[in-house]
Design a protein around this motif. Structure first.
Motif, PDB file in Angstrom:
ATOM      1  N   GLY A   1       0.781  -1.226   0.000  1.00  0.00           N
ATOM      2  CA  GLY A   1       0.000   0.000   0.000  1.00  0.00           C
ATOM      3  C   GLY A   1       0.815   1.279   0.000  1.00  0.00           C
ATOM      4  N   HIS A   2       2.147   1.181  -0.064  1.00  0.00           N
ATOM      5  CA  HIS A   2       2.957   2.410  -0.086  1.00  0.00           C
ATOM      6  C   HIS A   2       2.993   2.924  -1.525  1.00  0.00           C
ATOM      7  CE1 HIS A   2       5.848   5.451   0.808  1.00  0.00           C
ATOM      8  NE2 HIS A   2       6.119   4.985   2.012  1.00  0.00           N
ATOM      9  N   VAL A   3       2.031   3.747  -1.865  1.00  0.00           N
ATOM     10  CA  VAL A   3       1.804   4.151  -3.248  1.00  0.00           C
ATOM     11  C   VAL A   3       2.981   4.936  -3.809  1.00  0.00           C
ATOM     12  CG1 VAL A   3       0.305   5.486  -4.774  1.00  0.00           C
ATOM     13  CG2 VAL A   3      -0.691   4.147  -2.910  1.00  0.00           C
ATOM     14  N   ARG A   4       3.505   5.897  -3.053  1.00  0.00           N
ATOM     15  CA  ARG A   4       4.550   6.766  -3.601  1.00  0.00           C
ATOM     16  C   ARG A   4       5.856   6.008  -3.820  1.00  0.00           C
ATOM     17  NH1 ARG A   4       4.276  12.865  -1.338  1.00  0.00           N
ATOM     18  NH2 ARG A   4       5.632  13.050  -3.148  1.00  0.00           N
ATOM     19  N   ARG A   5       6.230   5.154  -2.876  1.00  0.00           N
ATOM     20  CA  ARG A   5       7.452   4.362  -3.075  1.00  0.00           C
ATOM     21  C   ARG A   5       7.290   3.411  -4.256  1.00  0.00           C
ATOM     22  NH1 ARG A   5      11.974   1.871   0.499  1.00  0.00           N
ATOM     23  NH2 ARG A   5      12.159  -0.265  -0.250  1.00  0.00           N
TER      24      ARG A   5
ATOM     25  N   THR B   1       9.337  12.023  -9.982  1.00  0.00           N
ATOM     26  CA  THR B   1       8.321  12.078  -8.924  1.00  0.00           C
ATOM     27  C   THR B   1       7.918  13.516  -8.619  1.00  0.00           C
ATOM     28  OG1 THR B   1      10.114  11.933  -7.288  1.00  0.00           O
ATOM     29  CG2 THR B   1       8.972   9.893  -7.853  1.00  0.00           C
ATOM     30  N   GLY B   2       8.128  14.401  -9.589  1.00  0.00           N
ATOM     31  CA  GLY B   2       7.613  15.761  -9.465  1.00  0.00           C
ATOM     32  C   GLY B   2       8.550  16.779  -8.866  1.00  0.00           C
ATOM     33  N   ALA B   3       9.862  16.466  -8.782  1.00  0.00           N
ATOM     34  CA  ALA B   3      10.800  17.423  -8.187  1.00  0.00           C
ATOM     35  C   ALA B   3      12.018  17.647  -9.078  1.00  0.00           C
ATOM     36  CB  ALA B   3      11.228  16.946  -6.802  1.00  0.00           C
TER      37      ALA B   3
ATOM     38  N   ARG C   1      11.913  10.973   2.578  1.00  0.00           N
ATOM     39  CA  ARG C   1      10.890  10.554   3.538  1.00  0.00           C
ATOM     40  C   ARG C   1       9.511  10.500   2.890  1.00  0.00           C
ATOM     41  NH1 ARG C   1      13.779  14.018   6.967  1.00  0.00           N
ATOM     42  NH2 ARG C   1      12.270  15.688   6.585  1.00  0.00           N
ATOM     43  N   ALA C   2       9.198  11.517   2.102  1.00  0.00           N
ATOM     44  CA  ALA C   2       7.876  11.591   1.476  1.00  0.00           C
ATOM     45  C   ALA C   2       7.637  10.442   0.510  1.00  0.00           C
ATOM     46  CB  ALA C   2       7.715  12.931   0.752  1.00  0.00           C
ATOM     47  N   ASN C   3       8.707   9.922  -0.093  1.00  0.00           N
ATOM     48  CA  ASN C   3       8.566   8.850  -1.078  1.00  0.00           C
ATOM     49  C   ASN C   3       8.955   7.476  -0.531  1.00  0.00           C
ATOM     50  OD1 ASN C   3       7.916  10.076  -3.965  1.00  0.00           O
ATOM     51  ND2 ASN C   3       9.229  11.534  -2.878  1.00  0.00           N
ATOM     52  N   GLY C   4       9.180   7.402   0.779  1.00  0.00           N
ATOM     53  CA  GLY C   4       9.394   6.103   1.415  1.00  0.00           C
ATOM     54  C   GLY C   4      10.788   5.540   1.320  1.00  0.00           C
TER      55      GLY C   4
END
Length: 446
Positions: free
Chosen positions: A72-76, A124-126, A155-158
């Protein structure tokens, strides 16, 4: 030879215990060339293509990171999907005008090609963060990057900084006279051994080395013996040239007098490095020592092992593992022999169990409970005696159902890492071969 499960366990030990440090020759500063060894069963050589080495490393790390991604860790997960696309494209940064010796990372190259970490950040948008890192730390290792925003993005992306450091490859530089001379010197014994398998060897050889402006290497000699011709043919293949450089490598022409390590000494060196892994424990006696006799000549390589306490299955396994690891000495123009005794130390020890529990617990906890149910850290006790069916595992600060789940998950992971694959009968065998008891406090990622 390491089985797949044993190789995976070894890699986890490396990831848990190896300190981050610059690695001028390995593809990665954190795990070195573990990816190539796990994939090919040997260390990389100068003849292995650079792009293949990079892709192999990234593919290996991608699999490790996917395996440790919480459900369920969508961003990672999305970031790792982006890494997979990056690997498939197969375009990686090149080294051009820097002054670093050996391998070195490059965040974004002169063409705008990003390294794997830089591309992850951009995808990832950066992209602005990727450019800012490049402006300040173009050739830096991840551990040394201090650009504001990197830690928050991770941290934000796991990801941890260690995850990113494990991803980051280091790239090779354009060839030059000194690097070529060092490369030939470092590879001379490997090439000499390969040629001695086919032709009577020489103790030394003078060669002339040419490097073209395309980076192509040519090695020549005035000697006409078959061994000499074999050596220069193989040495020339150390570099095919035409690398991804925007400036021409320097042309050079020099002479080297090469003195080869004696075949007896090479044989002894290979034997000293032997570790017939995953050959114990087996059913029957727990072998604790093996005496192995090895003979190699024109007729081939023979290996005879004798264990104490005696275990014929372990004997056969060790013989096969050593034949594989001494394959270079399978048959050749030499007469070599040696007898060595190996101590077959238990795989299950207090230290190994501590490392395994520390490495496996966070994932087991994540699979058994939501973050809201978890304390910032837990204490895990694990222990076993020789021939126990499983480890006894208890946890503090967890609800009973979660603690039971964690115990089951840990036992499954530990058992998977301890599997010994058998040829006959087909399947695997698990046997605890040592007493161990540990209590470990593990920090849980939030």
């Amino acid at each position: 030879m390491l089985t797949r499960s044993a190789a995976t366990l070894l890699v986890l030990f490396v990831l848990a215990a190896r300190p981050a440090a610059a690695a001028p020759d390995g593809i990665n500063a954190t795990i070195g060339d573990a990816s190539w060894v796990a994939t090919h069963g040997r260390a990389p050589t100068a003849a292995d293509a650079e792009v293949t080495r990079i892709a192999t490393h990234l593919t290996f790390v991608l699999a490790q990171l996917r395996a440790t991604t919480p459900t369920g860790h969508v961003r990672r997960t999305a970031a790792l999907d982006a890494l997979a696309r990056y690997i498939a494209r197969g375009q990686f940064p090149r080294r051009t005008d820097d002054t670093y010796a050996g391998r070195r990372p490059r965040f974004i190259d002169d063409r705008g090609v990003h390294c794997a970490v830089g591309q992850l950040i951009a995808d990832t948008g950066a992209p602005a963060l990727a450019r800012a890192i490049n402006a300040e730390h173009e050739y830096a290792y991840v551990q040394d990057i201090t650009t504001p925003g990197l830690a928050a993005w991770a941290r934000a992306n796991g990801f941890s900084i260690r995850d990113l450091a494990m991803i980051q490859p280091a790239y090779d530089a354009p060839p030059n006279r000194d690097d070529t001379k060092r490369e030939i010197e470092e590879n001379k014994d490997r090439i000499a051994l390969a040629c001695a398998a086919e032709h009577p060897p020489l103790a030394e050889l003078t060669v002339r080395v040419f490097g073209s402006e395309s980076g192509r290497l040519t090695v020549a000699t005035k000697r006409t013996e078959p061994f000499a011709r074999c050596f220069v043919t193989r040495a020339t293949k150390l570099s095919a040239g035409n690398g991804a450089w925007d400036s021409q490598p320097e042309a050079y022409d020099f002479t080297m007098k090469l003195r080869f390590t004696s075949l007896h000494r090479m044989f002894d060196q290979h034997i000293a490095a032997l570790w017939p892994a995953d050959c114990w424990p087996r059913p029957g006696n727990l072998a604790r020592r093996a005496t192995v006799a090895m003979i190699s000549n024109l007729e081939g390589l023979t290996v005879h092992a004798s264990t104490s306490p005696s275990n014929e299955e372990v004997d056969r396994c060790i013989e096969g593992a050593i034949r594989h690891n001494l394959a270079q000495f399978g048959k050749g123009h030499w007469r070599l022999s040696a007898t060595r005794t190996f101590e077959l130390v238990p795989r299950v020890t207090t230290q190994s169990l501590r490392e395994w529990v520390t490495a496996y617990t966070p994932r087991a906890v994540r699979e058994c409970a939501s973050a809201e149910q978890l304390p910032p850290r837990i204490t895990v006790s694990a222990g076993a005696h020789v021939d126990d069916a499983h480890f006894t595992i208890t946890t503090a600060s967890l609800p009973d159902k979660v603690a039971t789940c964690v115990s089951e998950k840990l036992n499954a992971s530990l058992g998977d890492g301890l599997k010994v694959w058998r040829n006959a009968p087909a399947g695997h065998y698990i046997r605890l071969d040592g007493d161990a008891q540990v209590t470990v406090t593990v920090e849980l990622p939030r």
